[in-house]
Design a protein around this motif. Sequence first.
Motif, PDB file in Angstrom:
ATOM      1  N   ARG A   1       1.486  20.145  25.647  1.00  0.00           N
ATOM      2  CA  ARG A   1       1.398  18.920  25.654  1.00  0.00           C
ATOM      3  C   ARG A   1       1.066  18.626  24.111  1.00  0.00           C
ATOM      4  NH1 ARG A   1      -2.385  16.298  29.707  1.00  0.00           N
ATOM      5  NH2 ARG A   1      -0.676  14.573  29.783  1.00  0.00           N
ATOM      6  N   TYR A   2       1.418  17.681  23.590  1.00  0.00           N
ATOM      7  CA  TYR A   2       1.031  17.165  22.092  1.00  0.00           C
ATOM      8  C   TYR A   2       1.617  15.855  21.816  1.00  0.00           C
ATOM      9  CZ  TYR A   2       5.719  18.757  20.520  1.00  0.00           C
ATOM     10  OH  TYR A   2       7.196  18.620  20.360  1.00  0.00           O
ATOM     11  N   PHE A   3       1.063  15.672  20.632  1.00  0.00           N
ATOM     12  CA  PHE A   3       1.660  14.261  19.792  1.00  0.00           C
ATOM     13  C   PHE A   3       1.844  14.685  18.295  1.00  0.00           C
ATOM     14  CE2 PHE A   3      -2.186  12.497  18.072  1.00  0.00           C
ATOM     15  CZ  PHE A   3      -3.228  12.740  18.761  1.00  0.00           C
ATOM     16  N   GLU A   4       2.692  13.863  17.634  1.00  0.00           N
ATOM     17  CA  GLU A   4       2.794  14.134  16.287  1.00  0.00           C
ATOM     18  C   GLU A   4       2.376  12.801  15.580  1.00  0.00           C
ATOM     19  OE1 GLU A   4       6.566  16.008  15.454  1.00  0.00           O
ATOM     20  OE2 GLU A   4       5.823  17.998  15.991  1.00  0.00           O
ATOM     21  N   TYR A   5       1.118  12.809  14.615  1.00  0.00           N
ATOM     22  CA  TYR A   5       0.811  11.877  13.938  1.00  0.00           C
ATOM     23  C   TYR A   5       0.936  12.273  12.616  1.00  0.00           C
ATOM     24  CZ  TYR A   5      -2.171   8.184  12.300  1.00  0.00           C
ATOM     25  OH  TYR A   5      -2.964   7.018  11.752  1.00  0.00           O
ATOM     26  N   GLU A   6       1.544  11.338  11.639  1.00  0.00           N
ATOM     27  CA  GLU A   6       1.536  11.887   9.893  1.00  0.00           C
ATOM     28  C   GLU A   6       1.962  13.236   9.822  1.00  0.00           C
ATOM     29  OE1 GLU A   6      -1.874  10.075   8.508  1.00  0.00           O
ATOM     30  OE2 GLU A   6      -1.291   8.025   8.459  1.00  0.00           O
ATOM     31  N   GLY A   7       3.087  13.613  10.470  1.00  0.00           N
ATOM     32  CA  GLY A   7       3.598  14.776  10.281  1.00  0.00           C
ATOM     33  C   GLY A   7       2.928  16.307  10.742  1.00  0.00           C
ATOM     34  N   ARG A   8       1.587  15.892  11.432  1.00  0.00           N
ATOM     35  CA  ARG A   8       1.089  16.875  12.139  1.00  0.00           C
ATOM     36  C   ARG A   8       1.026  16.991  13.641  1.00  0.00           C
ATOM     37  NH1 ARG A   8      -4.843  18.223   9.705  1.00  0.00           N
ATOM     38  NH2 ARG A   8      -4.397  19.830  11.310  1.00  0.00           N
ATOM     39  N   ARG A   9       1.026  17.969  14.240  1.00  0.00           N
ATOM     40  CA  ARG A   9       0.858  18.343  15.620  1.00  0.00           C
ATOM     41  C   ARG A   9      -0.457  18.297  16.150  1.00  0.00           C
ATOM     42  NH1 ARG A   9       4.498  22.272  19.074  1.00  0.00           N
ATOM     43  NH2 ARG A   9       6.093  21.820  17.872  1.00  0.00           N
ATOM     44  N   TYR A  10      -0.590  17.400  17.194  1.00  0.00           N
ATOM     45  CA  TYR A  10      -2.086  17.530  17.749  1.00  0.00           C
ATOM     46  C   TYR A  10      -1.784  17.797  19.244  1.00  0.00           C
ATOM     47  CZ  TYR A  10      -3.712  14.953  13.528  1.00  0.00           C
ATOM     48  OH  TYR A  10      -3.878  14.883  12.160  1.00  0.00           O
ATOM     49  N   HIS A  11      -2.128  18.980  19.402  1.00  0.00           N
ATOM     50  CA  HIS A  11      -1.918  19.429  20.821  1.00  0.00           C
ATOM     51  C   HIS A  11      -3.157  19.518  21.667  1.00  0.00           C
ATOM     52  CE1 HIS A  11      -3.940  23.321  20.009  1.00  0.00           C
ATOM     53  NE2 HIS A  11      -3.190  23.450  18.787  1.00  0.00           N
ATOM     54  N   HIS A  12      -3.172  19.942  23.042  1.00  0.00           N
ATOM     55  CA  HIS A  12      -4.116  19.898  23.876  1.00  0.00           C
ATOM     56  C   HIS A  12      -5.226  20.902  24.109  1.00  0.00           C
ATOM     57  CE1 HIS A  12      -2.042  22.465  27.213  1.00  0.00           C
ATOM     58  NE2 HIS A  12      -1.393  22.829  26.093  1.00  0.00           N
ATOM     59  N   ILE A  13      -4.923  21.990  23.111  1.00  0.00           N
ATOM     60  CA  ILE A  13      -6.165  23.017  23.365  1.00  0.00           C
ATOM     61  C   ILE A  13      -7.001  22.741  22.102  1.00  0.00           C
ATOM     62  CG2 ILE A  13      -6.465  25.546  23.437  1.00  0.00           C
ATOM     63  CD1 ILE A  13      -3.722  25.800  24.820  1.00  0.00           C
ATOM     64  N   ILE A  14      -8.299  22.351  22.663  1.00  0.00           N
ATOM     65  CA  ILE A  14      -9.402  21.999  21.593  1.00  0.00           C
ATOM     66  C   ILE A  14     -10.342  23.275  21.162  1.00  0.00           C
ATOM     67  CG2 ILE A  14     -11.189  20.163  21.580  1.00  0.00           C
ATOM     68  CD1 ILE A  14      -8.057  18.818  21.702  1.00  0.00           C
ATOM     69  N   ASP A  15     -10.548  23.285  20.204  1.00  0.00           N
ATOM     70  CA  ASP A  15     -11.478  24.178  19.766  1.00  0.00           C
ATOM     71  C   ASP A  15     -13.073  23.631  19.756  1.00  0.00           C
ATOM     72  OD1 ASP A  15     -13.452  25.738  18.178  1.00  0.00           O
ATOM     73  OD2 ASP A  15     -12.044  26.382  16.681  1.00  0.00           O
ATOM     74  N   PRO A  16     -13.634  23.903  20.780  1.00  0.00           N
ATOM     75  CA  PRO A  16     -15.149  23.233  20.990  1.00  0.00           C
ATOM     76  C   PRO A  16     -15.992  23.239  19.890  1.00  0.00           C
ATOM     77  CG  PRO A  16     -14.565  24.699  22.678  1.00  0.00           C
ATOM     78  CD  PRO A  16     -13.505  25.118  21.472  1.00  0.00           C
TER      79      PRO A  16
END
Length: 348
Positions: free
Chosen positions: A251-266
């Motif tokens: 699960r991810y979206f791309e914004y301004e050429g970067r991938r933002y996925h669903h596993i978050i570093d707390p």
Amino acid sequence: MSAPGRLRGARLLLGAAVLLAACGPRPEPFHQQRILAFGTLVDVSLWEVDEDRAEEAFHVLGQELNWMHDAWHAWRPSAVTTLNRQLQSGEPFVPDPATLPLVDISTDFALKSGHLFNPAIGKLIALWGYQADEPGKTPPDPALIADLVRQDPRMDDIRHDGSNLRGRNPAVQLDFGGFAKGYGVDRAMERLQAMGIRNAMVAAAGDIRVIGRRGDRAWRIGIRHPRQAGAIASLDMEGDENISTSGDYERYFEYEGRRYHHIIDPRIGYPAQGTASVTVVSHNGALADAAATGLFVAGPREWRATAARLGVDQVMLVATDGTVYMTPRMAERVRFEVTPPPVVLVVP
Ligand code: AMP
Ligand code: MG
């Protein structure tokens, strides 16, 4: 997770190997059904089970998986959302038995992982848009991320007093998405075993448990390539084993050429960097699933020490630069399915 439901009439014979076996001189009774749960199609394969028993097993598992899906849902009204409200109040309460084992087991894994696996960060996961059927499209406001990170929600903010629980940090919001499928496939398999089934596979996307064998051979499992179609590697599994893979492609979206996925570093409140996927093999599905998520966050530098603390010794991590890190026990059994094979670092 998407709506629960059962795909009827979807018993399929999949794959050339299976069809060949069915055409051979001694056809093996193989049954497969896909059941919609945990936002994915859960594949249930049974070997050496007669037709009636298979129908019964699929029915029982359909109910069991739907129950888990409904009870543990992180954002639709469920036993977990009720639990979150109760924790938020700061008052002691008696937890629903549907959720207490998840709290206890995941707290143990969270502590061992140094809170890199941290199911208490539900508010961060929601902020990133991953408590929704469709992910968000833009990164959230950095100030909101920083505020949640500062409040440092952790599983040990939940106090156990006898049979009561009490929340000590209003920033805690539980989201068991990082380990519920692994725990769920174990429970599903227990139901099959209680019905006398000895050879089966339950596969909930990246979280798979196998028991016994697939006829005269082991179950062959492919590990998805994080950056191209098909498998990066495969391995044979039999007996009673789990394999879980966490990937930034799920699960991810791309914004301004970067991938933002669903596993978050707390620790930072942003998607963990440096890892493309992590695979863990274990005899415990909940542990395999939690460890895959936690080691994904730990990344190429910290995964080895974190794996040791979690007590998992069959691990493969694919870094975003393509390097594959493995424990020796994983290296012994993995076969690469890509040519040329990737650069591999075996870390004792
Ligand atoms: P998995 O595919 O098992 O790695 O699970 C990913 C899911 O776990 C996400 O969609 C979130 O619901 C949840 N999650 C994200 N980051 C974490 C984390 N650091 N610890 C525990 N759960 C997480
Ligand atoms: Mg996981």
